[in-house]
Design an enzyme around this catalytic site. Structure first.
Site, PDB file in Angstrom:
ATOM      1  N   GLY A  28       0.907  -1.219   0.035  1.00  9.65           N
ATOM      2  CA  GLY A  28       0.588   0.065  -0.069  1.00  9.65           C
ATOM      3  C   GLY A  28       0.465   1.502  -0.249  1.00  9.65           C
ATOM      4  O   GLY A  28       2.244   1.239  -0.273  1.00  9.65           O
ATOM      5  N   GLY A  29      -0.110   2.703   0.474  1.00 12.27           N
ATOM      6  CA  GLY A  29       1.294   3.834   0.261  1.00 12.27           C
ATOM      7  C   GLY A  29       1.683   4.013   1.085  1.00 12.27           C
ATOM      8  O   GLY A  29       2.955   4.484   1.168  1.00 12.27           O
ATOM      9  N   MET A  30       1.827   3.270   2.346  1.00 12.26           N
ATOM     10  CA  MET A  30       2.400   3.506   3.746  1.00 12.26           C
ATOM     11  C   MET A  30       2.922   2.497   4.222  1.00 12.26           C
ATOM     12  O   MET A  30       3.688   2.515   4.820  1.00 12.26           O
ATOM     13  CB  MET A  30       1.483   3.964   5.129  1.00 12.26           C
ATOM     14  CG  MET A  30       1.854   4.601   5.598  1.00 12.26           C
ATOM     15  SD  MET A  30       0.221   5.820   6.123  1.00 12.26           S
ATOM     16  CE  MET A  30       0.370   4.573   8.009  1.00 12.26           C
ATOM     17  N   ALA A  31       2.707   1.489   3.910  1.00 13.08           N
ATOM     18  CA  ALA A  31       3.379  -0.254   4.561  1.00 13.08           C
ATOM     19  C   ALA A  31       2.926  -1.156   3.088  1.00 13.08           C
ATOM     20  O   ALA A  31       2.469  -1.428   2.355  1.00 13.08           O
ATOM     21  CB  ALA A  31       2.579  -0.203   5.391  1.00 13.08           C
ATOM     22  N   THR A  32       3.692  -2.315   3.417  1.00 17.24           N
ATOM     23  CA  THR A  32       4.121  -3.654   2.347  1.00 17.24           C
ATOM     24  C   THR A  32       3.070  -4.430   4.025  1.00 17.24           C
ATOM     25  O   THR A  32       3.773  -4.770   5.060  1.00 17.24           O
ATOM     26  CB  THR A  32       4.831  -4.171   2.298  1.00 17.24           C
ATOM     27  OG1 THR A  32       5.166  -2.979   1.683  1.00 17.24           O
ATOM     28  CG2 THR A  32       4.916  -5.444   1.300  1.00 17.24           C
ATOM     29  N   VAL A  33       2.448  -5.660   3.702  1.00 16.04           N
ATOM     30  CA  VAL A  33       1.822  -6.650   4.176  1.00 16.04           C
ATOM     31  C   VAL A  33       2.498  -8.078   3.590  1.00 16.04           C
ATOM     32  O   VAL A  33       2.357  -8.057   2.558  1.00 16.04           O
ATOM     33  CB  VAL A  33       0.161  -6.688   4.081  1.00 16.04           C
ATOM     34  CG1 VAL A  33      -0.439  -7.237   5.090  1.00 16.04           C
ATOM     35  CG2 VAL A  33      -0.194  -5.315   4.094  1.00 16.04           C
ATOM     36  N   LYS A  91       2.422  -5.327   9.152  1.00 11.16           N
ATOM     37  CA  LYS A  91       2.694  -4.651   7.997  1.00 11.16           C
ATOM     38  C   LYS A  91       3.884  -4.212   8.518  1.00 11.16           C
ATOM     39  O   LYS A  91       4.170  -3.405   9.675  1.00 11.16           O
ATOM     40  CB  LYS A  91       0.991  -4.031   8.777  1.00 11.16           C
ATOM     41  CG  LYS A  91       0.535  -2.740   7.811  1.00 11.16           C
ATOM     42  CD  LYS A  91      -0.458  -2.249   7.982  1.00 11.16           C
ATOM     43  CE  LYS A  91      -1.186  -0.663   7.062  1.00 11.16           C
ATOM     44  NZ  LYS A  91      -2.428  -0.347   7.571  1.00 11.16           N
ATOM     45  N   ASP A 121     -12.159   6.203   5.589  1.00  9.99           N
ATOM     46  CA  ASP A 121     -11.219   5.458   4.380  1.00  9.99           C
ATOM     47  C   ASP A 121     -11.769   4.090   3.820  1.00  9.99           C
ATOM     48  O   ASP A 121     -11.668   3.555   3.215  1.00  9.99           O
ATOM     49  CB  ASP A 121      -9.998   5.832   4.580  1.00  9.99           C
ATOM     50  CG  ASP A 121      -9.355   5.037   2.773  1.00  9.99           C
ATOM     51  OD1 ASP A 121     -10.094   5.522   2.004  1.00  9.99           O
ATOM     52  OD2 ASP A 121      -7.947   4.951   2.698  1.00  9.99           O
TER      53      ASP A 121
END
Length: 648
Positions: free
Chosen positions: A55-60, A75, A169
């Site tokens: 995602g825009g903030m982190a990788t899962v 995350k 969101d």
């Protein structure tokens, strides 16, 4: 040895301190790691097993909690953002906010920490897919299916709103559907407490969320509460049953502008088959004025249940679109094409009929599969389901006696011809059946192919031209609204569903949307505003600003002097507006006034827009002329500045 093995071990106290560290204490630089995490163990507890999403903030990642022996979703904040203290603080707030929420429809947060150069969250792992994945595969859902998905979303929001949180969101990407049909809401990372106005400054000017689902008040004021989530959930319901969001545009800002200035249309405007009760549900949830929407998710959920009870039930096998029901896992019959795995019972008397047919044809003694055991679709392949055999004895031919004569003694019977092997006869029968099946299949294929046509490109055509293009192939055209476009002329076909190149059957309908031409807005008044405010106002309506500066005696520094085009001009969304911003009064070069008399010196300096301060060199003025000046001649100073002259 990997980079993770080289990280020196931390004591338990250090780890506990990190997990409980307040936001302001995240001050050290976090290493940006470029190597993949798969196979690594973070914080001596979480073994990273597989990549899930970015995602825009982190990788899962999918990971294993080695301490509790369970699968979790890990995350991990992107390294580039981990160096930003504000992002780290927001990441920590995400964990603390989400950990307070406990509900079956909310993805749980188990742990949060910072170790080995990574900031992470350990969350509940949901094995399944997102609502976005489902919509990509199916295009849209039936009204009942969509309501069944949205209801648990609203239940999750009820729990959040009761706890004082807004999600901010809600979108299909954050709605997870597990393999066993459970629906969960993910990513409360942008959720903020619904608090009093004293803390709204924390989010002032920060637009958090995905533009297609933003409520008008999020766009205009950057605020969010329970009714904001109601609006976003209404947009998700609209998209689920229509197959597209209500507002589209070439830029995110143009979509945001429509949320503020346009009303969400009824879903039946595009899908006429949608019941009016569902229309009302969507329209109420997506009112521009928050006070006219459902008060909160609970109010929305109650109305949703009422609407669902009024809708007719949908038969899972009624048509090809409803064969797969995403939340119904109880269907046991496997459907493949038009044929099911349920056995077809043989018709009574078929064995006798088959035996009689063979006997009357005078066939030689043979062994054939029993007719009742043959099953399958028309044209084969047929499958023998039993092992019984039917033996047919030959019928002796009658003796022929010529008229007026004695019958000759019968000739000695001929030795019966040796029967061909049974295996050979079965092979011949199988070949014959295969040829019949192939011929039938070729015929069916040829017929089916003749009924399939490819949708041509209709973009740029008028509706009349598009209908004429589709008519030879027996395909209909339905125009279902219009969208803004800067490239396709007004009234021409903008897009089609299905798209060009898609194969459809003759007699089906292609739904088109026409161009409304370029989207336009009236240029608001920006003169007299500070440059930053003027540019922000233009961006809010989808325009860009190109600013230049010039000196002005009448307009303060940093204030817009003029705009091009002028205020009130209708311009196309996405176009640029030229702003002239004041640099303040122009600079002045100080002239020499030394040796001038007082009156002449003062007049000269004031004519240039300078102020004059006078002082005497001696207790008594003797000559009355300028002895010195400050600043000196040739100095460049802002207009309006003061020059001090000394008289003697």
């Amino acid at each position: 040895m990997s980079q993770f093995d080289r990280v020196p071990p931390h004591t338990g106290n250090q780890r506990a301190h990190r997990r409980g560290t307040p936001c302001s204490s995240y001050t050290r630089i976090v290493t940006v790691h470029s190597q993949p995490l798969i196979g690594a163990t973070i914080d001596a507890r979480y073994r990273v097993d597989a990549f899930v999403a970015r995602g825009g903030m982190a990788t899962v990642y999918r990971a294993t909690d080695l301490r509790l022996d369970r699968t979790v979703a890990l995350k991990v904040m992107h390294g580039s953002l981990a160096e930003d203290h504000e992002f780290v603080a927001r990441f920590v707030r995400e964990a603390r906010a989400a950990a307070q929420l406990s509900h079956p429809a909310i993805v749980g947060v188990y742990d949060q920490g910072e170790a080995d150069g990574f900031v992470y969250l350990a969350m509940e792992y949901v094995d399944g897919q997102t609502l976005r994945d489902v919509l990509k595969k199916r295009g849209r859902l039936t009204p009942l299916e969509a309501l069944s998905v949205i209801e648990p979303v609203l239940e999750a929001l009820i729990a959040a709103h009761n706890g004082g949180f807004a999600h901010r969101d809600i979108k299909p990407e954050n709605v997870l559907i597990s393999t066993d049909g459970r629906v969960k809401v993910a990513d409360f990372g942008l959720a903020r407490a619904i608090v009093t106005s004293e803390t709204t400054g924390l989010t002032q000017g920060l637009l958090i969320g995905t533009v297609a689902y933003l409520a008008p008040e999020q766009v205009e004021r950057g605020v969010a509460d329970a009714r904001t989530d109601v609006y976003s959930a209404g947009i998700v319901l609209y998209e689920s049953i229509v197959g597209q969001t209500p507002f589209t545009g070439e830029t995110p800002m143009s979509v945001a502008y429509q949320h503020v200035h346009a009303h969400v249309p009824a879903p039946s405007a595009i899908r006429p088959e949608i019941p009016h009760q569902v229309d009302e549900l969507v329209l109420t949830a997506t009112k521009q004025d928050p006070t006219q929407r459902f008060a909160d998710a609970s109010d929305f959920a109650n109305s949703l249940r009422t609407v669902r009870s009024l809708l007719p039930s949908e038969s899972p096998g009624a048509n090809s679109e409803s064969r797969t029901v995403i939340l119904d896992r109880t269907e046991s019959t496997v459907t493949v094409g038009p044929w099911t795995t349920t056995p077809v019972p043989p018709s009574p008397g078929s064995a006798a009929a088959a035996s009689a047919a063979i006997a009357s044809a005078g066939a030689a003694t043979g062994v054939l599969p029993n007719a009742p055991g043959m099953q399958g679709p028309p044209g084969g392949p047929w499958v023998a389901t039993g092992s019984n055999e039917t033996t047919v004895q030959p019928i002796p031919e009658p003796q022929v006696v010529e008229a007026g004569g004695n019958a000759e003694p019968p000739a000695p019977p001929e030795q019966p011809k040796q029967r061909r092997p049974r295996r050979f006869r079965i092979l011949i029968a199988a070949l014959v059946l295969a040829l019949i099946g192939a011929a039938t299949g070729v015929g069916a294929w040829a017929y089916t192919k003749s009924q399939i046509v490819t949708v041509p490109s209709l973009v740029g055509m008028s509706p009349a031209e598009a209908k004429a293009t589709l008519a030879p192939n027996d395909v209909n055209l339905a125009v279902a609204g219009e969208d803004f476009s800067a490239t396709v002329p007004k009234g021409a076909i903008l897009l089609t569903d299905p798209a060009a190149g898609t194969t459809i059957k003759r007699g089906e309908t292609v739904t088109a949307r026409t161009s409304a031409g370029p989207q336009t807005v009236k240029l608001p008044k920006v003169t007299g505003l500070k440059q930053a405010k003027a540019e922000a106002n233009l961006r809010a309506i989808g325009l860009t600003a190109q600013s230049s500066e010039e000196f002005s005696d009448s307009v303060d520094k940093g204030v817009v002097i003029s705009s091009d085009p002028k205020t009130g001009t209708v311009v196309q969304v996405g176009s640029a507006v030229s702003l002239v911003v004041s640099k303040g009064p122009p600079p002045v070069t100080v002239p020499s006034v030394v040796a001038m008399d007082r009156a002449s010196a003062v007049a000269k300096l004031q004519s240039l827009g300078l102020k004059v301060a006078i002082r005497n060199q001696l207790p008594v003025v003797v000559v009355g002329r300028v002895y010195s000046q400050n600043p000196g001649p040739g100095t460049v100073i802002p207009k309006g500045s003061t020059v001090t002259i000394t008289l003697v």
